[in-house]
Scaffold this motif. Structure first.
Motif, mmCIF file in Angstrom:
data_model
loop_
_atom_site.group_PDB
_atom_site.id
_atom_site.type_symbol
_atom_site.label_atom_id
_atom_site.label_comp_id
_atom_site.label_asym_id
_atom_site.label_seq_id
_atom_site.Cartn_x
_atom_site.Cartn_y
_atom_site.Cartn_z
ATOM 1 N N GLY A 42 53.504 38.074 44.340
ATOM 2 C CA GLY A 42 52.705 39.278 45.188
ATOM 3 C C GLY A 42 52.144 40.176 44.337
ATOM 4 N N ASP A 43 52.153 40.178 43.129
ATOM 5 C CA ASP A 43 51.601 40.760 41.950
ATOM 6 C C ASP A 43 50.129 40.226 41.999
ATOM 7 O OD1 ASP A 43 53.778 42.185 41.291
ATOM 8 O OD2 ASP A 43 54.174 41.052 39.585
ATOM 9 N N LEU A 44 49.223 41.501 41.713
ATOM 10 C CA LEU A 44 47.660 40.889 41.729
ATOM 11 C C LEU A 44 47.311 40.712 40.278
ATOM 12 C CD1 LEU A 44 46.272 43.315 44.323
ATOM 13 C CD2 LEU A 44 47.039 40.806 44.841
ATOM 14 N N LEU A 45 46.565 39.957 39.927
ATOM 15 C CA LEU A 45 46.125 39.506 38.385
ATOM 16 C C LEU A 45 44.633 39.764 38.499
ATOM 17 C CD1 LEU A 45 48.018 36.069 38.020
ATOM 18 C CD2 LEU A 45 48.677 38.422 37.794
ATOM 19 N N PHE A 46 44.302 40.577 37.572
ATOM 20 C CA PHE A 46 42.795 40.899 37.599
ATOM 21 C C PHE A 46 41.983 40.334 36.099
ATOM 22 C CE2 PHE A 46 44.906 43.834 40.301
ATOM 23 C CZ PHE A 46 43.830 44.058 41.271
ATOM 24 N N TYR A 47 40.666 40.167 36.232
ATOM 25 C CA TYR A 47 39.790 39.401 35.273
ATOM 26 C C TYR A 47 38.387 40.181 35.340
ATOM 27 C CZ TYR A 47 43.357 35.951 35.970
ATOM 28 O OH TYR A 47 44.698 35.285 36.199
ATOM 29 N N GLY A 48 37.917 40.342 33.956
ATOM 30 C CA GLY A 48 36.589 41.124 33.668
ATOM 31 C C GLY A 48 36.291 41.314 32.561
ATOM 32 N N THR A 49 35.098 41.697 32.431
ATOM 33 C CA THR A 49 34.871 41.983 30.818
ATOM 34 C C THR A 49 35.251 43.170 30.292
ATOM 35 O OG1 THR A 49 32.829 43.104 31.700
ATOM 36 C CG2 THR A 49 32.586 40.768 31.116
ATOM 37 N N SER A 50 35.810 44.145 31.224
ATOM 38 C CA SER A 50 36.227 45.706 30.641
ATOM 39 C C SER A 50 36.934 46.208 32.040
ATOM 40 C CB SER A 50 35.336 46.589 30.204
ATOM 41 O OG SER A 50 34.718 46.977 31.490
ATOM 42 N N PRO A 51 37.906 47.074 31.717
ATOM 43 C CA PRO A 51 38.793 47.736 32.995
ATOM 44 C C PRO A 51 37.724 48.256 33.870
ATOM 45 C CG PRO A 51 39.711 48.297 30.801
ATOM 46 C CD PRO A 51 38.563 47.607 30.372
ATOM 47 N N ARG A 52 36.607 48.534 33.591
ATOM 48 C CA ARG A 52 35.304 49.069 34.489
ATOM 49 C C ARG A 52 34.524 48.106 35.127
ATOM 50 N NH1 ARG A 52 36.125 52.079 30.391
ATOM 51 N NH2 ARG A 52 34.423 51.188 29.047
ATOM 52 N N THR A 53 34.996 46.726 34.486
ATOM 53 C CA THR A 53 33.947 45.730 35.173
ATOM 54 C C THR A 53 34.855 44.657 35.440
ATOM 55 O OG1 THR A 53 32.556 46.307 33.428
ATOM 56 C CG2 THR A 53 31.918 44.411 34.875
ATOM 57 N N ILE A 54 35.668 44.754 36.630
ATOM 58 C CA ILE A 54 36.500 43.759 37.222
ATOM 59 C C ILE A 54 35.797 42.828 38.202
ATOM 60 C CG2 ILE A 54 38.677 43.281 38.582
ATOM 61 C CD1 ILE A 54 39.096 44.517 35.736
ATOM 62 N N ALA A 59 50.916 41.975 55.486
ATOM 63 C CA ALA A 59 52.218 42.539 55.223
ATOM 64 C C ALA A 59 52.221 44.281 55.583
ATOM 65 C CB ALA A 59 52.299 42.291 53.649
ATOM 66 N N SER A 60 51.233 44.607 56.276
ATOM 67 C CA SER A 60 51.147 45.915 56.796
ATOM 68 C C SER A 60 50.817 46.952 55.511
ATOM 69 C CB SER A 60 52.254 46.299 57.459
ATOM 70 O OG SER A 60 52.446 45.651 58.880
ATOM 71 N N ILE A 61 50.314 46.659 54.613
ATOM 72 C CA ILE A 61 49.739 47.250 53.466
ATOM 73 C C ILE A 61 48.223 47.263 53.406
ATOM 74 C CG2 ILE A 61 49.785 47.610 50.803
ATOM 75 C CD1 ILE A 61 52.696 46.667 50.838
ATOM 76 N N THR A 62 47.652 48.436 53.077
ATOM 77 C CA THR A 62 45.984 48.508 53.153
ATOM 78 C C THR A 62 45.959 48.371 51.689
ATOM 79 O OG1 THR A 62 46.032 49.361 55.330
ATOM 80 C CG2 THR A 62 44.008 49.717 53.676
ATOM 81 N N LEU A 63 44.803 47.632 51.221
ATOM 82 C CA LEU A 63 44.217 47.599 49.994
ATOM 83 C C LEU A 63 42.740 47.909 49.983
ATOM 84 C CD1 LEU A 63 45.637 44.390 48.194
ATOM 85 C CD2 LEU A 63 46.689 46.733 48.116
ATOM 86 N N PRO A 64 42.289 48.412 48.847
ATOM 87 C CA PRO A 64 40.654 48.675 49.001
ATOM 88 C C PRO A 64 39.948 47.257 49.148
ATOM 89 C CG PRO A 64 41.632 50.006 47.044
ATOM 90 C CD PRO A 64 42.891 48.947 47.798
ATOM 91 N N ARG A 65 38.662 47.534 49.165
ATOM 92 C CA ARG A 65 37.959 46.046 49.492
ATOM 93 C C ARG A 65 37.640 45.288 48.380
ATOM 94 N NH1 ARG A 65 36.252 41.854 49.428
ATOM 95 N NH2 ARG A 65 35.047 40.807 50.898
ATOM 96 N N THR A 66 37.337 45.772 47.162
ATOM 97 C CA THR A 66 36.737 44.989 46.215
ATOM 98 C C THR A 66 37.878 44.744 45.106
ATOM 99 O OG1 THR A 66 35.757 46.838 44.809
ATOM 100 C CG2 THR A 66 34.379 46.053 46.678
ATOM 101 N N ALA A 67 37.508 43.775 44.399
ATOM 102 C CA ALA A 67 38.409 43.731 42.915
ATOM 103 C C ALA A 67 38.513 44.701 42.037
ATOM 104 C CB ALA A 67 37.926 42.336 42.193
ATOM 105 N N GLN A 68 37.367 45.431 42.010
ATOM 106 C CA GLN A 68 37.569 46.659 41.000
ATOM 107 C C GLN A 68 38.213 47.796 41.744
ATOM 108 O OE1 GLN A 68 35.667 47.328 37.780
ATOM 109 N NE2 GLN A 68 37.336 48.710 37.840
#
Length: 319
Positions: A256-268, A229-238
């Protein structure tokens, strides 16, 4: 049938081959065209479908539907149900000589067997589920299913019986979830969702960014979807989570929204792409394949959602 990136760790649980058909998808297919009575290309599986269809076959029906613009995966699944109970029939040989999970006469299969689909056998065979389901999609497309021109005629050509057509279309209707319409995505989000749908059923590969690695991991899939879609995202989930823009907790989601999971906002450790109507596409873990499943929007590991298109919206971006 009886008739004619730097491979940075992205976390445990957090990967697919781009199907060549993606480039040929029409704008209607990109945004989820709807077929009357069949739930549409973008139809989410109903509870009955999830309980009845083996996961591998469900993913195959969904990916093979892209052989025919406007064909709902639910129609392929309904034919697979009526013909062989999704490959569960013990012999899969009819009295008329039709064989395999989609019950093809060998001569009819030969007319629709090429090109060999990704994951199919060489030479193709009606006994192979990948070959058979893709051939079924091509047969339907050649006989009226393209863009929904005449779906009943297409199914009748699969088996010359009005009762058969009624049974297939009724089953297809039951396989589509009855949900309120999804919010319309931006054009960029629609392209990202369409790319992700085209990857359904492809194996997970840790650190995978695409064909060069043989597949995707979770963040490799979302990065590739938005690259389409011509949008560049960073590589990792975090780093994708950190890049945002984040949605307020409880905000309505859009395709199109991205959903995130992890033990904390700093550990996605995982990311999925929301497709609308309560479902999402992700590459879940080693040994699995890219899938569409009900989105997990609650639980102790759900960290929230971002909307990449919000930082890239331009005039005329909506369809």
């Amino acid at each position: 049938m009886t008739s004619t990136a730097t491979k940075t760790a992205v976390g445990a649980g957090c990967a697919l081959l781009a199907l060549p058909l993606f480039a040929a998808l029409t704008a209607a297919a990109l945004l989820g065209a709807v077929l009357p009575g069949a739930g549409g290309l973008a139809a989410a599986p109903s509870g009955r479908a999830l309980a009845d269809i083996p996961p591998r076959m469900l993913a195959l029906y969904q990916s093979a539907a892209f052989e025919c613009p406007g064909l709902s995966w639910t129609v392929l699944a309904a034919i697979g149900k009526v013909e062989s109970d999704h490959g569960r029939h013990p012999t899969m040989i009819s009295s008329a000589g039709a064989v395999g999970p989609m019950q093809f006469l060998p001569a009819t299969f030969a007319a629709y067997a090429h090109p060999v689909p990704p994951g199919g056998r060489t030479p193709p065979t009606p006994w192979d589920p990948v070959d058979a389901v893709h051939a079924a999609a091509r047969l339907l497309c050649a006989n009226g299913a393209r863009h929904g021109r005449n779906l009943r005629r297409a199914v009748w050509h699969y088996n010359h019986s009005g009762a058969y057509v009624d049974q297939v279309l009724a089953t297809a209707h039951r396989y589509a979830a009855t949900l309120p319409p999804a919010a319309a995505p931006t054009l960029a989000a629609g392209r990202a969702v369409a790319f992700a749908r085209a990857q359904l059923g492809t194996p997970y590969v840790w650190g995978g960014d695409g064909p060069a690695e043989g597949g995707f991991d979770c963040s490799g899939l979302t990065k590739a979807a938005y690259r389409a879609a011509s949008i560049t995202l960073p590589r990792t989930a975090q780093t994708q989570y950190d890049a945002g823009p984040r949605l307020p907790r409880g905000a309505a989601l859009a395709p199109g929204d991205l959903l995130f999971y992890g033990t904390s906002p700093r550990t996605i450790t995982h990311v999925a792409l929301y497709t609308g109507r309560g479902h999402a596409i992700d590459a879940p873990r080693p040994g699995a394949v890219v899938r569409q499943a009900p989105a997990r929007l609650h639980g102790p590991d759900y960290r929230g959602a971002t909307r990449p298109t919000a930082a890239h919206t331009r005039g005329g971006d909506r369809p």
